[in-house]
Design a protein around this motif. Structure first.
Motif, mmCIF file in Angstrom:
data_model
loop_
_atom_site.group_PDB
_atom_site.id
_atom_site.type_symbol
_atom_site.label_atom_id
_atom_site.label_comp_id
_atom_site.label_asym_id
_atom_site.label_seq_id
_atom_site.Cartn_x
_atom_site.Cartn_y
_atom_site.Cartn_z
ATOM 1 N N SER A 177 42.696 41.428 35.522
ATOM 2 C CA SER A 177 42.531 40.118 36.167
ATOM 3 C C SER A 177 41.091 39.639 36.186
ATOM 4 O O SER A 177 40.827 38.440 36.321
ATOM 5 C CB SER A 177 43.066 40.159 37.597
ATOM 6 N N ARG B 183 32.668 35.795 42.666
ATOM 7 C CA ARG B 183 33.657 36.858 42.916
ATOM 8 C C ARG B 183 32.985 38.187 43.237
ATOM 9 O O ARG B 183 33.572 39.032 43.917
ATOM 10 C CB ARG B 183 34.601 36.993 41.717
ATOM 11 N N ILE C 74 44.750 44.737 38.097
ATOM 12 C CA ILE C 74 43.543 44.293 38.792
ATOM 13 C C ILE C 74 42.362 44.289 37.834
ATOM 14 O O ILE C 74 41.587 43.325 37.781
ATOM 15 C CB ILE C 74 43.254 45.183 40.016
ATOM 16 N N TYR D 111 42.035 39.790 44.464
ATOM 17 C CA TYR D 111 43.321 39.899 43.760
ATOM 18 C C TYR D 111 44.460 39.987 44.775
ATOM 19 O O TYR D 111 45.465 39.275 44.674
ATOM 20 C CB TYR D 111 43.310 41.125 42.849
ATOM 21 N N ASN D 112 44.304 40.861 45.766
ATOM 22 C CA ASN D 112 45.358 41.055 46.774
ATOM 23 C C ASN D 112 45.520 39.816 47.653
ATOM 24 O O ASN D 112 46.646 39.460 48.031
ATOM 25 C CB ASN D 112 45.038 42.273 47.642
ATOM 26 N N LYS E 279 39.258 43.741 43.847
ATOM 27 C CA LYS E 279 40.571 44.117 44.390
ATOM 28 C C LYS E 279 40.944 43.277 45.597
ATOM 29 O O LYS E 279 42.091 42.831 45.729
ATOM 30 C CB LYS E 279 40.565 45.602 44.745
ATOM 31 N N LEU F 130 39.079 40.248 38.613
ATOM 32 C CA LEU F 130 38.770 39.929 40.010
ATOM 33 C C LEU F 130 38.550 41.202 40.816
ATOM 34 O O LEU F 130 39.100 42.253 40.487
ATOM 35 C CB LEU F 130 39.924 39.138 40.646
ATOM 36 N N ARG G 290 45.242 33.064 39.249
ATOM 37 C CA ARG G 290 44.261 33.983 38.658
ATOM 38 C C ARG G 290 43.820 33.500 37.276
ATOM 39 O O ARG G 290 42.632 33.547 36.933
ATOM 40 C CB ARG G 290 44.844 35.385 38.570
ATOM 41 N N ASN H 123 39.931 32.188 36.077
ATOM 42 C CA ASN H 123 39.150 32.765 34.984
ATOM 43 C C ASN H 123 38.884 31.787 33.844
ATOM 44 O O ASN H 123 38.149 32.108 32.911
ATOM 45 C CB ASN H 123 39.863 34.000 34.434
ATOM 46 N N GLU I 14 49.805 34.498 39.597
ATOM 47 C CA GLU I 14 49.325 34.714 38.235
ATOM 48 C C GLU I 14 48.666 33.453 37.684
ATOM 49 O O GLU I 14 47.611 33.523 37.042
ATOM 50 C CB GLU I 14 50.471 35.143 37.318
ATOM 51 N N GLU J 146 47.492 37.293 45.714
ATOM 52 C CA GLU J 146 48.876 37.765 45.619
ATOM 53 C C GLU J 146 49.620 37.503 46.927
ATOM 54 O O GLU J 146 50.760 37.024 46.936
ATOM 55 C CB GLU J 146 48.879 39.263 45.306
#
Length: 441
Positions: free
Chosen positions: A147, A343, A144, A154-155, A151, A149, A169, A173, A166, A158
């Motif tokens: 990444s 973000r 995390i 990120y989740n 949390k 990002l 993400r 970026n 991936e 996912e």
């Protein structure tokens, strides 16, 4: 927390740290902060401030992790801005082309402009320790943090995209390319590319964007050929799909809802100039100024109104629309690569509120759509709750709503087209096309 004022005297790194502070501590947008700072710097320094401040946004979890290992205790009150100056220094040392000497020396000197003359020794020690101990080269076993990002996002990625997470993400970026949309009412695509060739500006064309091109290198937009003449607008490739998917026809009454800053409004006018009526609606009066400026530069005649999309009685004349583009308020998670501060400005708790607002607007606008008319729902989000789940629920709840597929694989349970960041060099975007059944048939 009290807002920290912009330093009275300009300084490149102090002003950049102020921008970072305003975004992270005051919840201001990068656009708003950069506009204030960039008034007092030249174009080259403005470019540096933007690159560095947004770079910090992209790498923030990692920079904060390093800061926690290097700083004995957090700074508070008016000293807090010095933490943001240190984050800027760490970013320069690890990720920029700035010389190590300047990254340390100039960052330390900038503390005085932020009221932190007494903390110059601390700033110097932190940056020197980062260098000496090779902190930036030590592995971190935390995906995390790596990444870049928050949390919750990120989740969410996912959960929503599994094996594609991936790649999503990484694209989030990445640096976004600059797309132009050629104004076909003023000049043809071929004639405009000839102007770019003469100016030695590199570009690539897109087979799926009849009015679009991608610049090979970042450019000063106002210096490009034909800017003042309205030959083009800056508009990402994903956003350029809207006017074509809407499919407005000569003689149609069209509503572009939540229209600011007017990119899609202009494109609709360019694709179908023989419209009976085109209304650009937005709730934000200050952003409507941008719409007016853009329509003047592009030479389009459009009705522009301020109004609450969820309350048509305050702005609608009662004549139904043939076509409606609803560019709904959303999390903007699909354009983070272009606006990396999003973000940190957006929170997980915002998503339910946005989904409720989107549904309120959908229901309200549906009543203004003519039977047989089309509503194109769009967001710059990659979250299913705002996109396919939203539209699927609307279809289930609205008997006279039918899905007009954008792509062949759509179903009522999984409607619309989800564009992911980086796909064909486009931003993350979602489109769903709905038709109101004609009760007379």
């Amino acid at each position: 927390m009290n807002p920290f004022p912009l330093p009275k005297q300009k300084n490149l790194r102090a002003d950049c740290a102020w921008v970072i502070y305003q975004i992270l501590e005051q919840g201001k947008s990068s656009r708003e902060c950069l506009e204030r700072v960039q008034r007092r710097h030249n174009a080259r320094d403005n470019g540096w401030i933007q690159e560095m401040s947004l770079g910090v946004m992209r790498r923030l979890p990692l920079l904060q992790y390093w800061l926690r290992t290097l700083l004995d205790r957090p700074l508070k009150g008016n000293k807090k801005v010095i933490e943001h100056l240190i984050l800027l220094g760490l970013y320069q040392l690890q990720f920029s082309r700035v010389s190590q000497h300047a990254a340390v020396g100039e960052t330390v000197a900038a503390a005085s402009y932020l009221g932190g003359a007494g903390l110059k020794g601390l700033v110097n020690a932190v940056l020197r320790n980062f260098q000496r101990d090779n902190v930036g080269d030590k592995p971190i076993d935390n995906p995390i943090i790596e990444s870049g990002l928050p949390k919750w996002l990120y989740n969410a990625i996912e959960q929503s995209y599994a094996d594609k997470a991936e790649a999503v993400r990484e694209a989030t970026n990445a640096m976004a390319p600059i797309w132009l949309r050629v104004n076909r009412q003023q000049i043809s695509l071929s004639s405009y590319t000839q102007l770019l060739d003469e100016a030695q500006v590199g570009y690539t064309l897109s087979t799926s964007h009849p009015d679009g091109l991608i610049l090979e290198q970042r450019q000063e937009i106002t210096a490009l050929p034909g800017f003042e003449k309205g030959y083009f607008a800056v508009q990402d490739g994903a956003a350029q799909l809207a006017a074509h998917l809407l499919g407005a026809q000569p003689g149609d009454r069209v509503l572009d809802c939540c229209a600011a800053p007017g990119g899609k409004t202009g494109h609709i006018a360019e694709v179908t100039p023989q419209l009976d009526y085109l209304l650009a609606l937005d709730a934000d009066e200050s952003r409507l100024k941008r719409v007016k400026e853009n329509m003047i530069r592009l030479k389009h005649s459009v009705d522009i109104k301020q109004g609450d999309a969820a309350n048509p009685s305050t702005w609608w004349d009662g004549v139904p629309f043939d076509k409606i583009l609803l560019d709904a308020p959303c999390s903007a998670t699909g354009v983070i690569r272009r606006h990396p501060d999003i973000r940190w400005l957006r929170k997980a708790s915002d998503i339910d509120k946005l989904a409720t607002l989107q549904r309120d607007i959908l229901d309200a606008l549906w009543a203004t759509l003519k039977p047989g008319g089309t509503l194109l729902y769009a967001t710059c989000s990659i979250l299913p709750q705002e996109n396919k789940l939203q539209i699927s629920q609307f279809l289930n709840d609205t008997p006279d709503a039918q899905l007009l597929p954008v792509i062949k694989t759509e179903t009522r349970e999984s409607p619309g087209r989800q564009i992911l960041p980086g796909e064909a060099q486009m931003d993350g975007f979602y489109y769903a096309r709905l038709v109101k059944s004609d009760k007379s048939v």
